[in-house]
Motif scaffolding. Structure first.
Motif, short mmCIF file in Angstrom:
data_model
loop_
_atom_site.label_atom_id
_atom_site.label_comp_id
_atom_site.label_asym_id
_atom_site.label_seq_id
_atom_site.Cartn_x
_atom_site.Cartn_y
_atom_site.Cartn_z
N ASN A 1 -20.51 -6.79 13.62
CA ASN A 1 -21.37 -5.61 14.35
C ASN A 1 -22.04 -6.27 15.23
O ASN A 1 -22.30 -5.83 16.63
CB ASN A 1 -22.30 -5.02 13.56
CG ASN A 1 -21.30 -4.04 12.40
OD1 ASN A 1 -20.33 -3.37 12.70
ND2 ASN A 1 -22.22 -3.98 11.36
N HIS B 1 -19.66 -7.09 18.28
CA HIS B 1 -19.16 -5.79 18.78
C HIS B 1 -20.44 -5.59 20.11
O HIS B 1 -20.12 -5.32 21.21
CB HIS B 1 -19.22 -4.64 17.74
CG HIS B 1 -18.81 -3.44 18.40
ND1 HIS B 1 -17.29 -3.13 17.88
CD2 HIS B 1 -19.29 -2.47 19.05
CE1 HIS B 1 -16.94 -1.87 18.51
NE2 HIS B 1 -18.32 -1.60 19.28
N LEU B 2 -21.74 -5.65 19.59
CA LEU B 2 -22.64 -5.14 20.67
C LEU B 2 -23.07 -6.39 21.70
O LEU B 2 -22.88 -6.02 22.76
CB LEU B 2 -23.99 -4.94 19.69
CG LEU B 2 -24.08 -3.86 18.89
CD1 LEU B 2 -25.53 -4.07 17.94
CD2 LEU B 2 -24.07 -2.71 19.61
N ILE C 1 -20.49 -6.33 24.51
CA ILE C 1 -20.56 -5.12 25.48
C ILE C 1 -21.93 -5.79 26.60
O ILE C 1 -21.79 -5.60 27.74
CB ILE C 1 -21.15 -3.93 25.08
CG1 ILE C 1 -20.11 -3.65 24.25
CG2 ILE C 1 -21.65 -2.85 25.88
CD1 ILE C 1 -20.27 -1.98 23.40
N TYR C 2 -22.90 -6.24 25.91
CA TYR C 2 -23.99 -6.77 26.67
C TYR C 2 -23.70 -7.83 27.61
O TYR C 2 -24.27 -7.93 28.73
CB TYR C 2 -25.09 -7.24 25.93
CG TYR C 2 -25.63 -6.31 24.91
CD1 TYR C 2 -25.67 -4.93 25.24
CD2 TYR C 2 -26.27 -6.49 23.64
CE1 TYR C 2 -26.06 -3.88 24.28
CE2 TYR C 2 -26.78 -5.53 22.70
CZ TYR C 2 -26.62 -4.15 23.10
OH TYR C 2 -27.11 -3.44 22.30
N GLU D 1 -32.43 -6.62 20.78
CA GLU D 1 -31.43 -6.20 19.70
C GLU D 1 -31.49 -7.43 18.67
O GLU D 1 -31.81 -7.03 17.40
CB GLU D 1 -30.04 -6.24 20.36
CG GLU D 1 -29.09 -6.16 19.35
CD GLU D 1 -29.04 -4.51 19.03
OE1 GLU D 1 -28.52 -4.21 17.89
OE2 GLU D 1 -29.05 -3.73 19.79
#
Length: 429
Positions: free
Chosen positions: A138, A141-142, A145-146, A256
């Motif tokens: 997870n 995954h994030l 993108i960043y 995050e």
């Protein structure tokens, strides 16, 4: 009447200075480079370790079948190119593509492009089988993108090394424009052609279509401005936009990481096992989390140690977001969290979860520490290359092709200029 010499330039207020800082430069170049290297290495090592089991994880032999995945993706509009075909050859191509883009992003080759392709590889595999992971997936995954919106190749990358060599070789023109880059336009044209071929597919939603075409067009504008107007207002505007996007993405990465620790800590507080200090005891006695049974038994047999680790974990996770206001306390807790994840990797057998969290924590590392580490690695790399016979032969061939500055360091060492240059552009190459 005051003379021109007596006139002073008006000083900016704090808000003006802040705006100037976030628009004039991409902050945290070393932190963003470490995040890039950390997540690319984590995903690459995971893919290589699971290479013999790739079919069971994400391929045709996965328990989460292709039809089941297609039905779920049609409902949540997740992105994955593996839904374009259920052929074995297509899956092998996508898996190899993910491995290749991870390696290229790790070394920082064409980081702007590789960050997008890296994101495509991560999303394609993870969205194909959403239940395959241990929590670290997870985070990857994030962060994948960043990273697309960061300028993560400023240091410790092949891109930075190429720019430094261009300056040293005098291939930068007087007006600041670089010599014609042939690889960049070819790569841009190939990716544009591929994007045009898949644009009409129903599996590619409008959001991802707009995103990919926007990134592709912005890359073309960036190259055109750097080629034809390197000192013009167009390039300046693009620099400002890129710096804003980078700084905003870096801030999102920091937020995050804080949210991950804050939510984990507050949820732990609500658990009865965390309240009585015995929560760590139970995973140590599960076979799934005991790769080293002797070590797990040794830890679980000491009640005081279990109590300290349980309460210490909660305290560190809850307190960390508040320690960002104090640099010294933040560095202490950051060290404790990195050590905690290292212990989790060894004792509980969760190496990739720990690597992902350490890579996320790296965004808070001090710049002075990262520069020092870069200098150490550069010295070690220089000493190692000086001892290799092949490197001496290649150095001699370079000297035979043209004049070079005289070396002031003894045989087998580095000059002060070389050490400073390696510390500045990094060791990622």
């Amino acid at each position: 009447m005051s003379s021109p010499k007596e006139r002073t330039v008006p000083r900016l207020d704090p808000l003006g200075r802040g705006l100037q800082r976030v628009t004039a430069q991409a902050l945290g170049p070393y932190q963003s480079a470490v995040v890039r290297i950390g997540f690319a290495a984590t995903w690459l090592l995971f893919l290589l370790r699971e290479l013999p089991h790739r079919d069971e994880l994400y391929g045709p032999d996965s328990p989460w079948g292709w039809d089941m995945a297609r039905q779920l993706i049609s409902e949540n509009d997740a992105f994955t190119v593996l839904m374009w075909s259920d052929a074995q050859l297509w899956f092998e191509f996508v898996y190899g593509f993910a491995v290749l883009t991870s390696a290229l992003l790790l070394v920082g080759w064409r980081t702007r492009t590789m960050s997008v392709l890296f994101m495509i590889g991560v999303l394609s595999l993870q969205n194909r089988s959403i239940f395959m992971g241990d929590g670290g997936d997870n985070v990857i995954h994030l962060m994948a993108i960043y990273l697309v919106f960061t300028r993560c190749g400023q240091v410790w990358s092949l891109d930075a090394r190429r720019r430094a060599r261009a300056r040293a070789d005098g291939t930068e023109q007087a007006d600041g424009a670089w010599r014609v880059d042939r690889v960049g336009p070819v790569l841009w044209a190939v990716l544009g052609t591929a994007l045009a071929l898949v644009t009409g597919m129903d599996e590619l939603g409008w959001f991802w279509l707009v995103l990919f075409w926007g990134l592709w067009a912005s890359q073309g504008l960036w190259w055109a401005a750097g080629r034809y107007a390197p000192r013009g207002a167009q390039r300046l505007l693009l620099d400002v936009v890129a710096n804003l996007a980078h700084n905003a993405a870096l801030l999102v990465i920091m937020v995050e990481a804080c949210l991950i620790y804050a939510t984990a800590g507050w949820y732990k507080i609500q658990g009865s096992r965390w309240q009585d200090g015995t929560a760590v005891y139970y995973p140590l006695n599960l076979d799934y989390f005991s790769p080293w049974p002797t070590l797990s038994e040794l830890l679980s047999s000491h009640g005081v140690m279990i109590l300290i680790i349980t309460y210490g974990t909660v305290i560190v996770q809850v307190a960390f977001p508040f320690t960002l206001l104090n640099r010294r306390v933040k560095n202490v807790l950051l060290t404790l969290m990195i050590c905690e994840h290292a212990v989790i990797a060894v004792v509980l057998g969760l190496p990739f979860f720990s690597l992902a969290m350490i890579a996320a924590d790296a965004v808070f590392l001090p710049t002075s520490f990262l520069r020092r580490v870069g200098s150490w690695v550069a010295r070690a790399r220089g000493a190692l290359s000086a001892r290799l016979p092949l490197s001496r032969l290649s150095r001699g061939s370079r000297l035979s092709r043209g004049p070079a500055a005289p070396e002031t360091a003894p045989q087998g060492g580095q000059s002060a200029q070389e050490s400073a240059e390696h510390a500045r552009v990094g060791f990622g190459a």
